[in-house]
Design a protein around this motif. Structure first.
Motif, PDB file in Angstrom:
ATOM      1  N   TYR A  72      53.051 -42.360  11.057  1.00 50.11           N
ATOM      2  CA  TYR A  72      53.692 -43.627  10.716  1.00 50.11           C
ATOM      3  C   TYR A  72      55.085 -43.389  10.181  1.00 50.11           C
ATOM      4  O   TYR A  72      55.475 -42.247   9.921  1.00 50.11           O
ATOM      5  CB  TYR A  72      52.847 -44.379   9.680  1.00 50.11           C
ATOM      6  N   TRP A  76      56.301 -38.018   5.263  1.00 52.57           N
ATOM      7  CA  TRP A  76      56.894 -36.725   4.905  1.00 52.57           C
ATOM      8  C   TRP A  76      55.783 -35.693   4.915  1.00 52.57           C
ATOM      9  O   TRP A  76      54.627 -36.016   4.629  1.00 52.57           O
ATOM     10  CB  TRP A  76      57.527 -36.793   3.508  1.00 52.57           C
ATOM     11  N   ASN A  78      52.976 -33.274   4.181  1.00 52.34           N
ATOM     12  CA  ASN A  78      52.122 -33.359   2.991  1.00 52.34           C
ATOM     13  C   ASN A  78      51.850 -31.990   2.376  1.00 52.34           C
ATOM     14  O   ASN A  78      51.155 -31.878   1.391  1.00 52.34           O
ATOM     15  CB  ASN A  78      50.820 -34.103   3.294  1.00 52.34           C
ATOM     16  N   PHE A 170      42.668 -36.100  15.557  1.00 51.22           N
ATOM     17  CA  PHE A 170      42.968 -37.105  14.541  1.00 51.22           C
ATOM     18  C   PHE A 170      43.516 -38.359  15.204  1.00 51.22           C
ATOM     19  O   PHE A 170      44.537 -38.917  14.794  1.00 51.22           O
ATOM     20  CB  PHE A 170      43.974 -36.560  13.521  1.00 51.22           C
ATOM     21  N   ASN A 174      37.379 -43.331  12.919  1.00 42.63           N
ATOM     22  CA  ASN A 174      36.008 -43.537  12.453  1.00 42.63           C
ATOM     23  C   ASN A 174      36.065 -44.827  11.628  1.00 42.63           C
ATOM     24  O   ASN A 174      36.716 -44.882  10.593  1.00 42.63           O
ATOM     25  CB  ASN A 174      35.571 -42.357  11.575  1.00 42.63           C
ATOM     26  N   PRO A 176      33.991 -47.587   9.757  1.00 39.49           N
ATOM     27  CA  PRO A 176      32.696 -48.067   9.250  1.00 39.49           C
ATOM     28  C   PRO A 176      32.674 -49.589   9.089  1.00 39.49           C
ATOM     29  O   PRO A 176      33.717 -50.229   9.029  1.00 39.49           O
ATOM     30  CB  PRO A 176      32.575 -47.383   7.890  1.00 39.49           C
ATOM     31  N   SER A 210      39.010 -41.302   0.582  1.00 41.45           N
ATOM     32  CA  SER A 210      39.594 -40.560  -0.548  1.00 41.45           C
ATOM     33  C   SER A 210      40.110 -39.199  -0.092  1.00 41.45           C
ATOM     34  O   SER A 210      39.932 -38.203  -0.783  1.00 41.45           O
ATOM     35  CB  SER A 210      38.556 -40.392  -1.654  1.00 41.45           C
ATOM     36  N   SER A 211      40.721 -39.186   1.082  1.00 40.58           N
ATOM     37  CA  SER A 211      41.278 -37.913   1.548  1.00 40.58           C
ATOM     38  C   SER A 211      42.781 -38.092   1.804  1.00 40.58           C
ATOM     39  O   SER A 211      43.419 -38.960   1.209  1.00 40.58           O
ATOM     40  CB  SER A 211      40.499 -37.473   2.774  1.00 40.58           C
ATOM     41  N   TYR A 212      43.327 -37.274   2.716  1.00 46.27           N
ATOM     42  CA  TYR A 212      44.790 -37.259   2.895  1.00 46.27           C
ATOM     43  C   TYR A 212      45.366 -38.616   3.268  1.00 46.27           C
ATOM     44  O   TYR A 212      46.413 -39.016   2.763  1.00 46.27           O
ATOM     45  CB  TYR A 212      45.180 -36.242   3.967  1.00 46.27           C
ATOM     46  N   SER A 213      44.719 -39.323   4.196  1.00 44.00           N
ATOM     47  CA  SER A 213      45.274 -40.593   4.654  1.00 44.00           C
ATOM     48  C   SER A 213      45.302 -41.596   3.513  1.00 44.00           C
ATOM     49  O   SER A 213      46.310 -42.292   3.304  1.00 44.00           O
ATOM     50  CB  SER A 213      44.456 -41.165   5.820  1.00 44.00           C
ATOM     51  N   ASP A 216      48.019 -40.554   1.018  1.00 42.97           N
ATOM     52  CA  ASP A 216      49.404 -40.669   1.465  1.00 42.97           C
ATOM     53  C   ASP A 216      49.813 -42.105   1.775  1.00 42.97           C
ATOM     54  O   ASP A 216      50.920 -42.525   1.447  1.00 42.97           O
ATOM     55  CB  ASP A 216      49.643 -39.780   2.691  1.00 42.97           C
ATOM     56  N   ARG A 234      33.783 -42.936  -1.320  1.00 45.56           N
ATOM     57  CA  ARG A 234      32.347 -42.843  -1.061  1.00 45.56           C
ATOM     58  C   ARG A 234      31.718 -41.704  -1.861  1.00 45.56           C
ATOM     59  O   ARG A 234      30.771 -41.910  -2.595  1.00 45.56           O
ATOM     60  CB  ARG A 234      32.104 -42.615   0.432  1.00 45.56           C
ATOM     61  N   SER A 235      32.282 -40.484  -1.742  1.00 45.40           N
ATOM     62  CA  SER A 235      31.678 -39.340  -2.434  1.00 45.40           C
ATOM     63  C   SER A 235      32.397 -39.033  -3.740  1.00 45.40           C
ATOM     64  O   SER A 235      31.822 -39.141  -4.817  1.00 45.40           O
ATOM     65  CB  SER A 235      31.706 -38.096  -1.550  1.00 45.40           C
ATOM     66  N   CYS A 276      40.851 -45.742   5.589  1.00 48.66           N
ATOM     67  CA  CYS A 276      41.346 -44.359   5.674  1.00 48.66           C
ATOM     68  C   CYS A 276      40.116 -43.473   5.742  1.00 48.66           C
ATOM     69  O   CYS A 276      39.881 -42.623   4.882  1.00 48.66           O
ATOM     70  CB  CYS A 276      42.205 -44.052   4.455  1.00 48.66           C
ATOM     71  N   THR A 277      39.314 -43.739   6.754  1.00 53.31           N
ATOM     72  CA  THR A 277      37.968 -43.173   6.826  1.00 53.31           C
ATOM     73  C   THR A 277      37.836 -42.084   7.881  1.00 53.31           C
ATOM     74  O   THR A 277      36.747 -41.801   8.370  1.00 53.31           O
ATOM     75  CB  THR A 277      36.961 -44.315   7.105  1.00 53.31           C
ATOM     76  N   ASN A 296      34.579 -33.220  11.112  1.00 55.67           N
ATOM     77  CA  ASN A 296      35.820 -32.566  10.733  1.00 55.67           C
ATOM     78  C   ASN A 296      35.521 -31.537   9.652  1.00 55.67           C
ATOM     79  O   ASN A 296      35.262 -31.883   8.510  1.00 55.67           O
ATOM     80  CB  ASN A 296      36.797 -33.619  10.199  1.00 55.67           C
TER      81      ASN A 296
HETATM   82  P1  NA0 Z   1      42.095 -38.299   6.848  1.00 51.67           P
HETATM   83  O1  NA0 Z   1      42.263 -38.555   5.405  1.00 51.67           O
HETATM   84  O2  NA0 Z   1      42.453 -39.383   7.770  1.00 51.67           O
HETATM   85  O3  NA0 Z   1      42.950 -37.009   7.205  1.00 51.67           O
HETATM   86  C1  NA0 Z   1      42.975 -36.531   8.526  1.00 51.67           C
HETATM   87  C2  NA0 Z   1      37.769 -39.718   4.511  1.00 51.67           C
HETATM   88  O4  NA0 Z   1      37.052 -40.885   4.924  1.00 51.67           O
HETATM   89  C3  NA0 Z   1      36.930 -39.049   3.442  1.00 51.67           C
HETATM   90  O5  NA0 Z   1      37.432 -39.401   2.174  1.00 51.67           O
HETATM   91  C4  NA0 Z   1      35.540 -39.665   3.661  1.00 51.67           C
HETATM   92  O6  NA0 Z   1      34.767 -39.709   2.496  1.00 51.67           O
HETATM   93  C5  NA0 Z   1      35.929 -41.063   4.063  1.00 51.67           C
HETATM   94  N1  NA0 Z   1      34.879 -41.778   4.792  1.00 51.67           N
HETATM   95  C6  NA0 Z   1      34.362 -41.487   6.010  1.00 51.67           C
HETATM   96  N2  NA0 Z   1      33.423 -42.390   6.349  1.00 51.67           N
HETATM   97  C7  NA0 Z   1      33.353 -43.274   5.324  1.00 51.67           C
HETATM   98  C8  NA0 Z   1      32.571 -44.413   5.093  1.00 51.67           C
HETATM   99  N3  NA0 Z   1      31.651 -44.827   5.955  1.00 51.67           N
HETATM  100  N4  NA0 Z   1      32.772 -45.089   3.947  1.00 51.67           N
HETATM  101  C9  NA0 Z   1      33.676 -44.669   3.050  1.00 51.67           C
HETATM  102  N5  NA0 Z   1      34.438 -43.593   3.208  1.00 51.67           N
HETATM  103  C10 NA0 Z   1      34.278 -42.890   4.337  1.00 51.67           C
HETATM  104  O7  NA0 Z   1      40.606 -37.889   7.208  1.00 51.67           O
HETATM  105  P2  NA0 Z   1      39.581 -36.865   6.485  1.00 51.67           P
HETATM  106  O8  NA0 Z   1      38.605 -36.449   7.507  1.00 51.67           O
HETATM  107  O9  NA0 Z   1      40.305 -35.822   5.742  1.00 51.67           O
HETATM  108  O10 NA0 Z   1      38.822 -37.777   5.392  1.00 51.67           O
HETATM  109  C11 NA0 Z   1      38.008 -38.853   5.730  1.00 51.67           C
HETATM  110  C12 NA0 Z   1      44.118 -35.571   8.750  1.00 51.67           C
HETATM  111  O11 NA0 Z   1      45.331 -36.257   8.736  1.00 51.67           O
HETATM  112  C13 NA0 Z   1      44.242 -34.466   7.734  1.00 51.67           C
HETATM  113  O12 NA0 Z   1      44.228 -33.221   8.394  1.00 51.67           O
HETATM  114  C14 NA0 Z   1      45.571 -34.644   7.087  1.00 51.67           C
HETATM  115  O13 NA0 Z   1      46.268 -33.442   6.960  1.00 51.67           O
HETATM  116  C15 NA0 Z   1      46.288 -35.534   8.036  1.00 51.67           C
HETATM  117  N6  NA0 Z   1      47.151 -36.461   7.299  1.00 51.67           N
HETATM  118  C16 NA0 Z   1      48.326 -36.003   6.823  1.00 51.67           C
HETATM  119  C17 NA0 Z   1      49.203 -36.852   6.175  1.00 51.67           C
HETATM  120  C18 NA0 Z   1      50.537 -36.348   5.750  1.00 51.67           C
HETATM  121  O14 NA0 Z   1      50.840 -35.237   6.014  1.00 51.67           O
HETATM  122  C19 NA0 Z   1      48.858 -38.166   5.965  1.00 51.67           C
HETATM  123  C20 NA0 Z   1      47.637 -38.619   6.421  1.00 51.67           C
HETATM  124  C21 NA0 Z   1      46.786 -37.751   7.106  1.00 51.67           C
HETATM  125  P3  NA0 Z   1      33.669 -38.584   2.102  1.00 51.67           P
HETATM  126  O15 NA0 Z   1      32.630 -39.351   1.414  1.00 51.67           O
HETATM  127  O16 NA0 Z   1      33.183 -37.972   3.395  1.00 51.67           O
HETATM  128  O17 NA0 Z   1      34.424 -37.631   1.248  1.00 51.67           O
HETATM  129  C22 NA0 Z   1      51.477 -37.163   5.045  1.00 51.67           C
END
Ligand code: NA0
Ligand code: FAD
Length: 461
Positions: A72, A76, A78, A170, A174, A176, A210-213, A216, A234-235, A276-277, A296
């Protein structure tokens, strides 16, 4: 000409950082005077760079294919750029001057393109071409790939001895379901369709995940003027000290109109919801028996050395693990894959490969902290380096940088991008950016590379 027809044929699906690493690996060999196989890379977008090739489109692209990009505006890096630097093409070589440790997307996109613009890499790539279906002939030991040339709307097929799947993981959301969300009056989108904070100015936002997305997008929306940001986990919560205006709550249980109900009994109204799931590993072009099925994580099952599909090592997957290391990991993988494809690297039999996979899976299961994860992926990279001639870099030092980065984020989520790190490739210390990250609303390359001092001198003369 006759020799050409005897050459092994290698198909690569995707021209993102992983697919480009594969092309670069073969070019490195060619530069050593070696003969290389015939390579064809298929890319469904009109340009290379994968995620880094920003697209304003949501839903489908110009030709009706699912839009790949999840990046998007105002994104910047991360992590420190020193943690992803190509060891055969440094930031110094590309930018000719030290730059800061956390560049914006357009600057990293420029860097990715630098080393391949100088070569013939583009000639190997068929753009606007989607891999539609793959089959494998056991007798001939060849893959047939059915392709769609999107521009002229034509379907055709090609045969390959090896197939490299570098289509990323990516891109497919996913998504929910939460009870009542169908009646939420505001925008409900997945992070994949988030294109920047502008439209969320002055809004009260709910981000689930509660992860990177989540982290950020939450911080970006706060920086660019959202009224409030609530993250729902969630966790585990991200758990840093958030500034006023951002907070974390446990998981949403359900919605009633614009009201969200949370597990701890809290209720709040929101203007928009961003899921951001995370993403699904999705390979609609692969049949069941060739498809990687995984969540993942840092070591997907069924991949020997995290690369070779164990049941059929002629099928190679790049970049399918969760990523601390990115560009330099894709490179090390591509170099190893290349050596296998040209017969330079022998790999053991299937049963022995499985034992090796299991060893890594067992270690993966034991990981608890972010530091453990970093150490695990560092060990993985070192393992790959030990069997390839990718220019070695100090992996332990990079691992230490990742750990400091984790600490920096914990200390202050709003200022960690102002920190600087030292390159293990050139020894260069990163420059401080001319503007603090929280005050920098322009992510263009021109603004990033602009040097205020020079400008001042010019205006004086
Ligand atoms: P991402 O954060 O998009 O990064 C991808 C998250 O979704 C976990 O917190 C998980 O919780 C949650 N989740 C999944 N299903 C759920 C549900 N049914 N209800 C509630 N929460 C749910 O994805 P993940 O896989 O890390 O976390 C999923 C990639 O994008 C990363 O590699 C990151 O480096 C990259 N990224 C980078 C940037 C920048 O560099 C920004 C955004 C993304 P739980 O319970 O499984 O912990 C700036
Ligand atoms: P991708 O970059 O996803 O490229 C895959 C390519 O395959 C695409 O070009 C796609 O069009 C093509 N493709 C897919 N299917 C087909 C098909 N059927 N036929 C033909 N072509 C196909 N990493 C970092 O190091 N730093 C960051 O700051 C960072 N930020 C990120 C932010 C977001 C929002 C996301 C989602 C990821 C981020 N990443 C970051 C991780 C990023 O995924 C990697 O840096 C890198 O882009 C992965 O490269 P890849 O080539 O494996 O996959």
């Amino acid at each position: 000409k006759k020799k050409l027809t005897k050459k092994k044929r290698i198909g690569i699906i995707g021209a993102g950082p992983s697919g480009l690493a594969q092309i670069r690996a073969f070019e490195a060999l060619q530069n050593q005077g070696e003969d290389i196989p015939e390579i064809v890379c298929f890319e469904k977008q009109s340009n290379w760079g994968g995620m880094w090739n920003y697209s304003w489109r949501t839903g489908v692209g110009k030709y009706g294919e699912p839009t790949h990009g999840s990046m998007y505006k105002y994104l910047w890096s991360n992590g420190p750029k020193e943690c992803l630097e190509f060891s055969d093409y440094s930031f110094d070589e590309h930018f000719k001057k030290p730059i800061s440790s956390y560049p914006p997307r357009p600057v990293l996109f420029d860097y990715i393109q630098g080393r391949i613009k100088k070569s013939k890499a583009r000639d190997y790539i068929r753009f606007d071409t989607t891999a539609r279906w793959v089959s494998f002939d056991e007798k001939a030991k060849k893959f047939t790939v059915i392709l769609d040339d999107l521009k002229i709307d034509k379907t055709y097929s090609e045969e390959f001895d090896y197939l490299v799947v570098a289509s990323g993981h990516f891109s497919t959301p996913n998504m929910p379901y939460f009870k009542g969300i169908e009646n939420f009056p505001g925008a409900v989108i997945h992070a994949h369709d988030f294109k920047g904070a502008d439209q969320f100015k002055d809004q009260n936002l709910l981000l689930i995940g509660s992860s990177y997305s989540a982290e950020d997008i939450g911080v970006q929306c706060y920086k660019h003027g959202a009224n409030s940001v609530t993250l729902s986990y969630r966790s585990n919560p991200i758990g840093v000290e958030w500034p006023e205006g951002i907070k974390e709550l446990p998981l949403v249980t359900h919605f009633e109109d614009d009201k969200a109900f949370f597990k701890n009994g809290t209720t709040e109204r929101f203007d928009a919801v961003i899921m951001c799931t995370g993403y699904q590993h999705k390979f609609p072009f692969l049949p069941d028996e060739l498809r990687l099925k995984t969540k993942n994580n840092l070591y997907p099952d069924h991949l020997y050395k995290g690369i070779f599909f164990n049941k059929l090592p002629q099928l190679i997957y790049l970049g399918m693990q969760d990523q601390y290391y990115t560009f330099n990991m894709f490179d090390t993988q591509a170099w190893v894959a290349r050596d296998y494809m040209i017969g330079r690297l022998q790999i053991p039999e299937e049963a022995e490969r499985k034992l090796d996979i299991d060893k890594w899976l067992e270690a993966n299961d034991k990981l608890e902290t972010g530091f453990d994860d970093v150490d695990f992926q560092s060990e993985y990279i070192k393992d790959l380096l030990s069997i390839s001639d990718y220019p070695h870099f100090n992996v332990d030092e990079v691992g230490e940088m990742f750990k400091s980065w984790l600490k920096d984020k914990e200390e202050d989520i709003l200022t960690y991008r102002d920190k600087t790190y030292q390159s293990v490739v050139t020894g260069t210390m990163a420059a401080e950016h001319h503007t603090e990250w929280m005050d920098e609303l322009d992510d263009s390359k021109e603004r990033y590379l602009y040097e205020p001092e020079e400008e001042d001198i010019l205006s004086e003369t």
